[in-house]
Design a protein around this motif. Structure first.
Motif, short mmCIF file in Angstrom:
data_model
loop_
_atom_site.label_atom_id
_atom_site.label_comp_id
_atom_site.label_asym_id
_atom_site.label_seq_id
_atom_site.Cartn_x
_atom_site.Cartn_y
_atom_site.Cartn_z
N LEU A 20 0.95 -0.82 -0.84
CA LEU A 20 -0.29 0.08 0.02
C LEU A 20 0.99 1.26 -0.14
O LEU A 20 0.76 2.28 0.21
N GLY A 21 1.81 1.18 0.84
CA GLY A 21 2.11 2.57 0.70
C GLY A 21 3.76 2.37 -0.77
O GLY A 21 3.44 3.63 -1.13
N ALA A 22 3.86 1.33 -0.79
CA ALA A 22 4.77 1.28 -2.42
C ALA A 22 3.99 2.41 -3.54
O ALA A 22 3.64 2.93 -4.07
N VAL A 23 2.77 1.58 -3.41
CA VAL A 23 0.48 2.52 -4.42
C VAL A 23 1.12 3.48 -3.82
O VAL A 23 0.52 4.27 -5.13
N ALA A 24 0.67 3.88 -2.76
CA ALA A 24 1.09 5.69 -2.36
C ALA A 24 1.82 6.24 -2.97
O ALA A 24 2.19 7.25 -3.71
N LEU A 25 3.03 6.16 -3.10
CA LEU A 25 4.24 6.74 -3.58
C LEU A 25 4.21 6.73 -5.23
O LEU A 25 4.51 7.78 -5.67
N VAL A 26 3.92 5.66 -5.85
CA VAL A 26 3.36 5.41 -6.59
C VAL A 26 2.38 6.89 -7.37
O VAL A 26 2.63 6.94 -8.57
N VAL A 27 1.26 6.77 -6.93
CA VAL A 27 0.57 8.00 -7.07
C VAL A 27 0.91 8.83 -7.06
O VAL A 27 0.40 9.98 -7.85
N ALA A 84 -1.34 7.57 -12.55
CA ALA A 84 -1.83 8.43 -11.65
C ALA A 84 -3.06 8.54 -11.10
O ALA A 84 -3.97 8.35 -9.71
N MET A 85 -4.57 7.58 -11.95
CA MET A 85 -5.70 8.16 -12.47
C MET A 85 -5.84 6.33 -11.87
O MET A 85 -6.89 6.38 -11.52
N MET A 86 -5.52 5.62 -12.71
CA MET A 86 -6.14 4.40 -12.51
C MET A 86 -5.50 3.43 -11.54
O MET A 86 -5.98 1.92 -11.08
N THR A 87 -4.02 3.78 -10.84
CA THR A 87 -3.48 2.99 -10.02
C THR A 87 -4.20 2.43 -8.41
O THR A 87 -4.99 1.76 -7.85
N PRO A 88 -5.43 3.86 -8.01
CA PRO A 88 -5.52 3.89 -6.94
C PRO A 88 -7.21 2.85 -6.81
O PRO A 88 -7.40 1.83 -5.97
#
Length: 271
Positions: A20-27, A84-88
């Motif tokens: 989840l942290g990696a996803v947040a960083l990517v976004v 940015a739009m699709m990862t969440p």
């Protein structure tokens, strides 16, 4: 007395937090790249401030000529924006995939497999970005796009795009792909693969369903302005809501009706 676990061990026990942290960083990074429009003539903030209604272009300077370097820059802009739009909206299936791998024989590799799954997912949106880049090039070279603002220059064309996106909301392809996105348990069970390559392929497979669900909506960026932050944020929230809100058929149909009405209005009022 048991030894106190080290940082690495604690992270291993909380692999979902790591993912989840990696996803947040990517976004976050992709969002910042999009907002500041790195490499473009203007930032997204400046373009948003200067935005006009659909089909009403602003008279500005000359259009940037399309070279190989500029095409690559536009492709990167599209791909980062899609990230940015699709990862969440991919976070729920990604976290479930992490939990499943954590409970299986590949428990120690769960975070790595999850990031590979995400990589496969984002590769599909790289493919979409390549198509969008080619479409943007064609629209600009044929005079159908306001190059500096990256939006359609024709109100009628904008209306037609809204109508097409609205009509797609009612197709069986839309509902079939959306059902896979909304039911991650069924997807992960039906399409399970093992190994590092399997993680990438599973992510890409899920990305294909997501692509089938959202491609028409994403093309609406051409109507509102590709770098218009209001449209970027609005479409990202719409995609997330469509995949998570209850009663998906009512939500999808309602959005389709609104798009059809908006498209019809633009066509009727087109000069």
């Amino acid at each position: 007395m048991q030894p106190i676990p080290g940082t690495a061990e604690r992270l291993a026990r909380n692999d979902q937090l790591v993912v989840l942290g990696a996803v947040a960083l990517v976004v976050l990074l992709s969002g910042l790249y999009t907002v500041f429009g790195i490499g473009m003539d203007m930032t997204a903030v400046e373009m948003t401030r200067m935005a006009r209604p659909i089909g009403e272009p602003m008279a500005m300077g000359s259009v940037t000529p399309w070279t190989a370097g500029y095409a690559m820059l536009v492709f990167v802009m599209w791909w980062v924006m899609m990230i940015a739009m699709m990862t969440p909206s991919a976070a729920p299936v990604l976290l479930l995939y992490t939990a499943i791998k954590r409970a299986g024989a590949q428990a120690g590799s769960a975070p790595l497999l999850s990031l590979l799954f995400l990589s496969g997912y984002l590769l599909v949106w790289a493919f979409f970005s390549a198509i969008a880049t080619a479409l943007q090039w064609w629209l600009e070279t044929t005079g159908l796009s306001d190059g500096p603002m990256m939006s359609l220059s024709s109100r009628a064309l904008g209306g037609a795009l809204l109508l097409a996106a609205g009509a797609y909301q009612f197709t069986p392809y839309k509902h079939a792909c959306l059902s896979h996105c909304r039911l991650p348990v069924q997807f992960l069970t039906a399409h399970n693969r093992t190994g590092l390559a399997g993680a990438v392929l599973m992510g890409a497979h899920h990305g294909i369903f997501c692509f089938g669900c959202c491609w028409a909506v994403m093309l609406l960026l051409f109507a509102g302005g590709i770098m218009n932050l209001y449209w970027i944020a609005g479409l990202a929230l719409f995609v997330l809501a469509e995949k998570t809100f209850p009663y998906p058929r009512f939500f999808t149909a309602g959005a389709g009706v609104l798009l059809l009405l908006a498209g019809s209005y633009l066509l009727v009022t087109a000069r």
